[in-house]
Design an enzyme around this catalytic site. Structure first.
Site, PDB file in Angstrom:
ATOM      1  N   ARG A   1      -8.265   4.441  -0.698  1.00 22.60           N
ATOM      2  CA  ARG A   1      -9.248   4.515  -1.389  1.00 22.60           C
ATOM      3  C   ARG A   1     -10.385   5.230  -1.997  1.00 22.60           C
ATOM      4  O   ARG A   1     -10.787   4.406  -0.962  1.00 22.60           O
ATOM      5  CB  ARG A   1      -8.893   2.565  -1.851  1.00 22.60           C
ATOM      6  CG  ARG A   1      -6.918   1.964  -1.489  1.00 22.60           C
ATOM      7  CD  ARG A   1      -7.202   0.723  -1.855  1.00 22.60           C
ATOM      8  NE  ARG A   1      -6.329   0.441  -1.763  1.00 22.60           N
ATOM      9  CZ  ARG A   1      -5.795  -0.526  -0.336  1.00 22.60           C
ATOM     10  NH1 ARG A   1      -6.718  -0.422   0.593  1.00 22.60           N
ATOM     11  NH2 ARG A   1      -3.925  -0.856  -0.388  1.00 22.60           N
TER      12      ARG A   1
ATOM     13  N   LYS B   1      -8.522  -4.035   1.748  1.00 15.85           N
ATOM     14  CA  LYS B   1      -8.392  -5.330   1.373  1.00 15.85           C
ATOM     15  C   LYS B   1      -7.937  -6.111   2.407  1.00 15.85           C
ATOM     16  O   LYS B   1      -6.771  -6.141   3.639  1.00 15.85           O
ATOM     17  CB  LYS B   1      -6.837  -4.837   0.572  1.00 15.85           C
ATOM     18  CG  LYS B   1      -7.378  -3.476  -0.530  1.00 15.85           C
ATOM     19  CD  LYS B   1      -5.772  -4.545  -1.634  1.00 15.85           C
ATOM     20  CE  LYS B   1      -6.350  -3.107  -3.061  1.00 15.85           C
ATOM     21  NZ  LYS B   1      -5.217  -3.215  -3.766  1.00 15.85           N
TER      22      LYS B   1
ATOM     23  N   HIS C   1      -7.350   7.722  -7.039  1.00 17.38           N
ATOM     24  CA  HIS C   1      -6.031   6.848  -6.472  1.00 17.38           C
ATOM     25  C   HIS C   1      -5.211   8.386  -6.815  1.00 17.38           C
ATOM     26  O   HIS C   1      -3.149   8.093  -5.859  1.00 17.38           O
ATOM     27  CB  HIS C   1      -5.484   6.014  -7.575  1.00 17.38           C
ATOM     28  CG  HIS C   1      -4.810   4.769  -6.959  1.00 17.38           C
ATOM     29  ND1 HIS C   1      -5.757   4.199  -6.290  1.00 17.38           N
ATOM     30  CD2 HIS C   1      -3.712   4.379  -7.544  1.00 17.38           C
ATOM     31  CE1 HIS C   1      -5.196   2.845  -5.810  1.00 17.38           C
ATOM     32  NE2 HIS C   1      -4.002   3.234  -6.363  1.00 17.38           N
TER      33      HIS C   1
ATOM     34  N   ARG D   1      -5.060   9.920  -3.787  1.00 13.71           N
ATOM     35  CA  ARG D   1      -4.189   9.052  -2.924  1.00 13.71           C
ATOM     36  C   ARG D   1      -2.669   9.210  -2.783  1.00 13.71           C
ATOM     37  O   ARG D   1      -1.698   9.100  -1.744  1.00 13.71           O
ATOM     38  CB  ARG D   1      -4.480   7.315  -2.691  1.00 13.71           C
ATOM     39  CG  ARG D   1      -4.357   6.378  -1.904  1.00 13.71           C
ATOM     40  CD  ARG D   1      -4.777   5.062  -2.777  1.00 13.71           C
ATOM     41  NE  ARG D   1      -3.807   4.247  -1.984  1.00 13.71           N
ATOM     42  CZ  ARG D   1      -3.672   3.516  -0.531  1.00 13.71           C
ATOM     43  NH1 ARG D   1      -5.168   4.248   0.169  1.00 13.71           N
ATOM     44  NH2 ARG D   1      -3.220   2.479  -0.244  1.00 13.71           N
TER      45      ARG D   1
ATOM     46  N   HIS E   1      -0.780  -0.133   3.222  1.00  8.63           N
ATOM     47  CA  HIS E   1      -0.718  -1.804   2.464  1.00  8.63           C
ATOM     48  C   HIS E   1       0.134  -2.735   3.027  1.00  8.63           C
ATOM     49  O   HIS E   1       0.409  -2.068   4.855  1.00  8.63           O
ATOM     50  CB  HIS E   1       0.583  -0.491   2.131  1.00  8.63           C
ATOM     51  CG  HIS E   1       0.625   0.398   0.986  1.00  8.63           C
ATOM     52  ND1 HIS E   1       1.653   1.716   0.634  1.00  8.63           N
ATOM     53  CD2 HIS E   1      -0.344   0.327  -0.591  1.00  8.63           C
ATOM     54  CE1 HIS E   1       0.597   2.282  -0.291  1.00  8.63           C
ATOM     55  NE2 HIS E   1       0.186   1.502  -0.149  1.00  8.63           N
TER      56      HIS E   1
ATOM     57  N   TYR F   1       5.959   5.499  -2.295  1.00 12.55           N
ATOM     58  CA  TYR F   1       6.210   6.923  -2.285  1.00 12.55           C
ATOM     59  C   TYR F   1       7.462   7.597  -2.817  1.00 12.55           C
ATOM     60  O   TYR F   1       8.111   8.659  -3.240  1.00 12.55           O
ATOM     61  CB  TYR F   1       5.147   7.436  -2.176  1.00 12.55           C
ATOM     62  CG  TYR F   1       4.731   6.877  -2.198  1.00 12.55           C
ATOM     63  CD1 TYR F   1       3.422   7.581  -3.338  1.00 12.55           C
ATOM     64  CD2 TYR F   1       3.847   5.215  -1.907  1.00 12.55           C
ATOM     65  CE1 TYR F   1       2.120   7.024  -3.638  1.00 12.55           C
ATOM     66  CE2 TYR F   1       1.859   4.845  -2.005  1.00 12.55           C
ATOM     67  CZ  TYR F   1       2.056   5.502  -3.040  1.00 12.55           C
ATOM     68  OH  TYR F   1       0.309   5.708  -3.110  1.00 12.55           O
TER      69      TYR F   1
END
Length: 255
Positions: free
Chosen positions: A106, A130, A201, A204, A227, A236
């Site tokens: 990110r 995150k 993004h 990404r 993730h 994806y």
């Protein structure tokens, strides 16, 4: 108020859906209704709260725009051409693009990288994602070369006493702002004919799609992207299927 039960709420939602409201709007209104019915129960205006049993329509997940592998290569080449003159900002922007595409990280993760987060010998970067989850992501030779040029020729020209240990710097010497990284991606991708307009993004998304198309397994891509759940990465797989269908439609004689 007593007539406000689950059946009435479902009919209310169905009428709005038939009227053309989006699933996102209906989901917001469902959340508002739940808040209202909970309040009505506390005020003894309702004997029972129907809100928790009211299911919100699932938000429609749109497939992200991605670059083809050749388009991604063209964007990197355009960025590299801009850096040939040795301008510090151009060297930085090229390193930013190469690292974003190589790792799929990110833009916020990239801007928070410090110098010691990069292991040049092993060609891996330690990313803090995150939830303060750390992961180790490899990068290839092109990104390593772009980073080397930035660190040897670009960063020293921009560094000030305010630079501390930030890997990427802005033109005033402070830590790179995500807006500058987004602008670098927009500018490079904008030079590629037929490419969708996108920012970091989009790179990404493209990196994840190209990994899967190249044979990477879903769990590995999940780990690389950071993730928390596999269901996010599974988006994806739909992208790659749609791309295969488009190729089939264009090329198969009986499509």
């Amino acid at each position: 108020m007593k007539a406000l039960d689950l059946v009435a709420l479902r009919e209310w939602l169905a009428a709005q859906y038939s009227g053309g409201l989006s699933k996102t709007t209906l989901a917001r209104r469902t959340a508002s209704v739940r808040t209202f019915t909970a309040w009505a129960l506390r005020e003894e205006l309702l004997a029972e709260d129907p809100g928790p049993r009211l299911s919100a329509p699932r938000k429609q997940r749109t497939l992200p725009s991605v670059l083809r592998a050749d388009q991604a290569g063209s964007a990197m080449e355009a960025s590299a051409a801009g850096a040939q003159q040795g301008d510090p900002a151009a060297l930085r922007d090229h390193a930013v693009l190469e690292l974003l595409y190589a790792t799929g990280m990110r833009v916020s993760e990239l801007c928070h990288l410090d110098l010691d987060h990069v292991d040049h010998d092993r060609r891996v970067v330690h990313v803090h994602g995150k939830g303060d989850r750390e992961r180790v992501v490899p990068f290839g030779i092109p990104a390593d070369r772009a980073l080397g040029r930035w660190l040897s020729r670009g960063r020293p020209a921009l560094a000030t006493s305010a630079s501390t240990s930030a890997l990427f710097l802005g033109v005033r010497g402070g830590r790179l702002d995500p807006r500058a990284a987004r602008r670098a991606v927009h500018d490079a991708v904008g030079t590629v004919a037929g490419a969708a307009d996108m920012g970091p993004h989009g790179l990404r998304h493209s990196a994840a799609t190209h990994l899967l198309e190249g044979g990477a397994d879903l769990r590995s891509v999940q780990e690389l992207l950071g993730h928390a759940t596999l269901s996010t990465t599974q988006l994806y797989t739909h992208v790659t299927v749609e791309r295969l269908k488009a190729i089939h439609d264009r090329t198969h004689p009986r499509s």
